[in-house]
Motif scaffolding. Sequence first.
Motif, short mmCIF file in Angstrom:
data_model
loop_
_atom_site.label_atom_id
_atom_site.label_comp_id
_atom_site.label_asym_id
_atom_site.label_seq_id
_atom_site.Cartn_x
_atom_site.Cartn_y
_atom_site.Cartn_z
N LEU A 90 47.57 -49.64 -11.98
CA LEU A 90 48.79 -50.43 -11.93
C LEU A 90 49.30 -50.68 -13.34
CD1 LEU A 90 47.70 -53.25 -9.44
CD2 LEU A 90 49.20 -51.33 -8.89
N GLN A 91 50.61 -50.80 -13.47
CA GLN A 91 51.18 -51.39 -14.67
C GLN A 91 52.31 -52.30 -14.23
OE1 GLN A 91 53.34 -49.00 -17.48
NE2 GLN A 91 53.79 -47.40 -15.99
N GLY A 92 52.56 -53.33 -15.01
CA GLY A 92 53.59 -54.27 -14.58
C GLY A 92 54.01 -55.20 -15.69
N ARG A 93 55.11 -55.89 -15.44
CA ARG A 93 55.65 -56.85 -16.39
C ARG A 93 55.85 -58.18 -15.68
NH1 ARG A 93 60.10 -54.50 -17.16
NH2 ARG A 93 61.57 -55.99 -16.27
N LEU A 94 55.08 -59.18 -16.08
CA LEU A 94 55.20 -60.49 -15.48
C LEU A 94 56.48 -61.17 -15.97
CD1 LEU A 94 52.02 -59.80 -15.72
CD2 LEU A 94 51.69 -62.23 -15.32
N ASP A 95 56.91 -62.21 -15.24
CA ASP A 95 58.10 -62.95 -15.67
C ASP A 95 57.75 -63.95 -16.77
OD1 ASP A 95 59.92 -61.65 -14.06
OD2 ASP A 95 59.62 -63.01 -12.37
N ILE A 96 56.74 -64.78 -16.51
CA ILE A 96 56.38 -65.85 -17.45
C ILE A 96 54.87 -66.00 -17.47
CG2 ILE A 96 56.71 -68.29 -18.07
CD1 ILE A 96 59.10 -68.33 -16.11
N MET A 97 54.30 -66.17 -18.66
CA MET A 97 52.87 -66.37 -18.78
C MET A 97 52.59 -67.31 -19.94
SD MET A 97 49.93 -63.44 -19.17
CE MET A 97 50.34 -63.10 -20.89
N SER A 98 51.58 -68.15 -19.78
CA SER A 98 51.19 -69.02 -20.88
C SER A 98 50.43 -68.21 -21.93
CB SER A 98 50.32 -70.18 -20.37
OG SER A 98 49.15 -69.68 -19.75
N VAL A 99 50.51 -68.65 -23.16
CA VAL A 99 49.90 -67.90 -24.25
C VAL A 99 48.39 -67.77 -24.06
CG1 VAL A 99 49.73 -67.72 -26.76
CG2 VAL A 99 51.67 -68.86 -25.75
N ASP A 100 47.76 -68.79 -23.47
CA ASP A 100 46.30 -68.77 -23.29
C ASP A 100 45.88 -68.18 -21.94
OD1 ASP A 100 47.10 -70.72 -21.55
OD2 ASP A 100 45.90 -72.34 -22.43
N TYR A 101 46.82 -67.58 -21.21
CA TYR A 101 46.58 -66.92 -19.92
C TYR A 101 46.12 -67.89 -18.83
CZ TYR A 101 46.31 -62.96 -23.16
OH TYR A 101 46.56 -62.06 -24.16
N LEU A 137 47.55 -61.04 -10.60
CA LEU A 137 46.29 -61.76 -10.84
C LEU A 137 45.15 -60.77 -11.06
CD1 LEU A 137 46.05 -64.77 -8.35
CD2 LEU A 137 45.63 -64.84 -10.81
N ALA A 138 45.11 -59.72 -10.27
CA ALA A 138 44.05 -58.72 -10.41
C ALA A 138 44.15 -58.00 -11.75
CB ALA A 138 44.13 -57.72 -9.26
N VAL A 139 45.36 -57.70 -12.20
CA VAL A 139 45.54 -57.06 -13.51
C VAL A 139 44.97 -57.95 -14.61
CG1 VAL A 139 47.24 -56.34 -15.23
CG2 VAL A 139 47.50 -55.62 -12.85
N LEU A 140 45.28 -59.25 -14.56
CA LEU A 140 44.75 -60.17 -15.58
C LEU A 140 43.23 -60.26 -15.49
CD1 LEU A 140 47.38 -63.08 -15.40
CD2 LEU A 140 47.23 -61.24 -17.08
N GLU A 141 42.70 -60.23 -14.27
CA GLU A 141 41.25 -60.30 -14.09
C GLU A 141 40.57 -59.06 -14.67
OE1 GLU A 141 37.91 -60.18 -10.49
OE2 GLU A 141 40.05 -60.29 -10.00
N PHE A 142 41.05 -57.88 -14.32
CA PHE A 142 40.37 -56.66 -14.74
C PHE A 142 40.65 -56.31 -16.19
CE2 PHE A 142 39.84 -56.28 -10.25
CZ PHE A 142 38.74 -55.47 -10.07
N ASN A 143 41.84 -56.61 -16.68
CA ASN A 143 42.17 -56.25 -18.07
C ASN A 143 41.59 -57.22 -19.08
OD1 ASN A 143 43.82 -54.32 -16.80
ND2 ASN A 143 45.30 -54.40 -18.46
N LEU A 144 41.65 -58.51 -18.75
CA LEU A 144 41.26 -59.53 -19.73
C LEU A 144 39.94 -60.19 -19.39
CD1 LEU A 144 44.79 -61.19 -20.17
CD2 LEU A 144 43.79 -59.30 -21.47
N ASP A 145 39.28 -59.72 -18.31
CA ASP A 145 37.99 -60.26 -17.89
C ASP A 145 38.08 -61.76 -17.61
OD1 ASP A 145 35.35 -60.00 -17.16
OD2 ASP A 145 34.58 -60.41 -19.18
N LEU A 146 39.14 -62.15 -16.89
CA LEU A 146 39.36 -63.55 -16.56
C LEU A 146 38.98 -63.81 -15.10
CD1 LEU A 146 42.89 -64.03 -18.19
CD2 LEU A 146 40.68 -64.73 -19.15
N ASN A 147 38.56 -65.01 -14.82
CA ASN A 147 38.27 -65.42 -13.45
C ASN A 147 39.58 -65.83 -12.79
OD1 ASN A 147 37.54 -66.63 -11.05
ND2 ASN A 147 35.79 -67.73 -11.92
N PRO A 148 40.00 -65.14 -11.74
CA PRO A 148 41.30 -65.47 -11.13
C PRO A 148 41.38 -66.90 -10.61
CG PRO A 148 40.05 -63.95 -9.74
CD PRO A 148 39.34 -64.03 -11.05
N GLU A 149 40.20 -67.47 -10.30
CA GLU A 149 40.20 -68.86 -9.81
C GLU A 149 40.61 -69.83 -10.92
OE1 GLU A 149 39.84 -69.49 -6.70
OE2 GLU A 149 39.37 -67.41 -6.22
N ASN A 150 40.51 -69.38 -12.18
CA ASN A 150 40.87 -70.26 -13.30
C ASN A 150 42.30 -70.03 -13.80
OD1 ASN A 150 38.26 -71.30 -13.24
ND2 ASN A 150 37.49 -69.80 -14.72
#
Length: 832
Positions: A90-101, A137-150
């Motif tokens: 996947l690739q995509g462009r989000l509308d708005i995101m906080s700097v700290d994800y 959410l999945a892109v942020l999880e897999f790309n940045l190793d973030l927990n989607p619950e957070n």
Amino acid sequence: NHFIDEFVYEDENNPVDYHSSLKKLFRTMAFEFTVCDDLKIPPKEAEFFQNSRKQFNHIQQTVKELFPEVGINKDKLILEPSFVSNALGLQGRLDIMSVDYSSFIELKSGKAIEDFRSGGQFIQSTVNHYTQMILYLAVLEFNLDLNPENIASYLLYSKYPVLSKEKHSRKQLYEALSLRNRIVLFEYIIQKENDIDVTRTILEKINSHHLNKEQLSNKLFSDYLAPRIDAFPKAYFQLNDSEKTYFLRLYTFIVKELWLSKVGEREYEGIKKAAVLWNASFEDKLIAGEILYDLSIEENKASDEEHIIRLKIPVYEDLYLPNFRLGDSIVLYERNKDSDNVNNHQVFKGSIELLEVDSITIRLRYRQKNQFVWNPDSCYAIEHDYMDSTYNGMFRALFAFLNANQDRRDLLLGKRLPDASECFLLVGPPGTGKTSIALKNKVMENLLEEKSNILLLSYTNRAVDEICQTLVKIQPEVSFIRIGNELSCAPEFREYLLENRLKKEAVNRKDVSNTIGNCRLFTGTAASVWNKQELFKLKQFDLCIVDEATQLLEPHLLGFLCSKIHSGENAIKRFVLIGDHKQLPAVILQNKEESKVTEPELNQMGITNLKDSLFERWYKKYSEKEHFSVLETLSKQGRMHPDIAAFPSLHFYGGILSDVGLPHQREEWKENKRLLFHQILPSGNDLSAKVNINEAKEVVNICLDLYRKETADNKPFNPEEIGIITPFRNQIALIRKELQNTNIPAFGRITIDTVERYQGSQRDIIIYSFSVKTQSQLEALPNWMEENGKQIDRKLNVALTRAKKQLHIVGNTFLLSQNELYNQLIQYIELL
């Protein structure tokens, strides 16, 4: 989205005003506002502006009241951040995101699911909106190793307004990816089988009943989705058998070409495949010169109107040859350690605006006002980007074919021959003035016809720049509009761009219509103009001149031939195709066997291989039928000195080329030869197979010799009179590096490029470095075609015909002489 931008970056001392904001939006999208059919209907127009005001108020309320309520700080938001995820495909462009994800917001202007049963209004996300959210959410999880619950994820329904907080769902994610995989499977089958019967079986199942697996019956499906889906089978099944065969063969061809461009299964100089971003290792990218790394920010104007950022290029090891050029599309991302790549960082997309020895300037695709997004202490990397908009345009062109007038479909399929008032082919060998004279005269001639409108197309932006250069020289001055964007337009012609003209001349839709209506001359690349195909809602063109027509595939021109205006008439009345089938053709990734057309009914129409341009197909067909009233070949050339022109004239054009007799074709030359061959011994210490250090050093020696001779006579040295051509991008980078090592600043302005990119250009002095070192390279180098039983190397033809006054050829005599044509060339030079 525009209103969100306004309020997120609002200056408290200068509050956002609705009318001012709407006017600002209009200035950036004046054309889109004007061609929108709904806005031409008074009730719908009134409804639009009523809803626009409502959206504005709701977004203002959201940013000022709802954001603080959920802990979102608007001063630490990034707008439209982009991500590429190879793990998810996947690739995509989000509308708005906080700097700290910690949170992101996706804006929706449409309806949610409304429920009033509880007495109040309850909003629930639609399945489509929710699915989009969990994919992000999945892109942020897999790309940045973030927990989607957070990660707090919100859908902002500005119609209400409501910030709907969404939860992650693995089940929904798997369902979405499964659907995506089924779509990809069909694309894989079509390109793998390369059989129109397979394509037919798949496409003929497309209808709203078959696709409606959820048995939807709501207003959205019935009034909007179903009619759009059924527009395809309705048009397709009205075609006759030969038209269906043509459609299916072109569709299959485009799908396969698109597949290869994404997965990177083919090697071709100058074509970037999407998968290279993640499939190639850092070491592979170094060898290919496909990455600039350890860059640091020198100047940051990402928040300005021009949104550019300049980065410092470090001094790399001697053998590293980064391989980038002006205008290249790129991705930019933070890279501070070896594991950093496009798949674990936010990426910024843009194009190379300026490339110097120690710095690179990038014009970003999107303005980034928030400085938190940039880390001044970080290192950055740049890689080539992939764009598939051209393929989308080809699919839209095929749809135009389905709905074309019968006379145009018959013309395309060879069921009738055109007359000169409808279609004309002008063959322009090198230096015969295809653009500077023939195109110019045709434009001036047609402008004399009152109210005639002219469209000028070409394949490359460089060629469109040359068209613009021709147009600005016309006297008396002519008004013209260029379709395209600033990233790919030479600075001196940006004032003619449609958006810039409208910003200057239009304050309302009537002004836009007047500006476009009163301008009789439009130009741009075929891809750029086709992406603005709504232009045909405002204009009918009496004449379309296509320069570089042999570099355009049939699907590239199909849309222009098939488009209609509101009345149902053809959008373009007459076509003049200018080209030379003996110069380099369109570039495709499929091999000759894959692009071969095997259907007998298409072969009878002259369609034998889709690697051939429409120009070449028509030229062969009309020549065979001796339909010469629509053909003409130019024979007077004003570019090359006769000594340079003699070989290509004899071997490629049957000796028809004669010189005009311009001063540079007759003057005494201070050198004893116009053509020189520089024999080079094989080199064995090169970094890769596609570089040749000995040839690079000889090219530099030639440049030094030219420099010394000019400066010895106290004349100014003009590097723009010299051009260097070589087949491989890596060799370009090596020659550029060797020129830099001379510490002569002027050498940095010498143009170095591949043969493909030099087509259409000329210089006083050309240096051609063959660069081949192996038998396999020698066999792969030529681009052969056959005419009247004679083999013609189109690549060599272009390389030999760029020089006006002198041509230097650098290569290994022993190896090159194994090619009969190259051997004849070497012998010809020795006899001069």
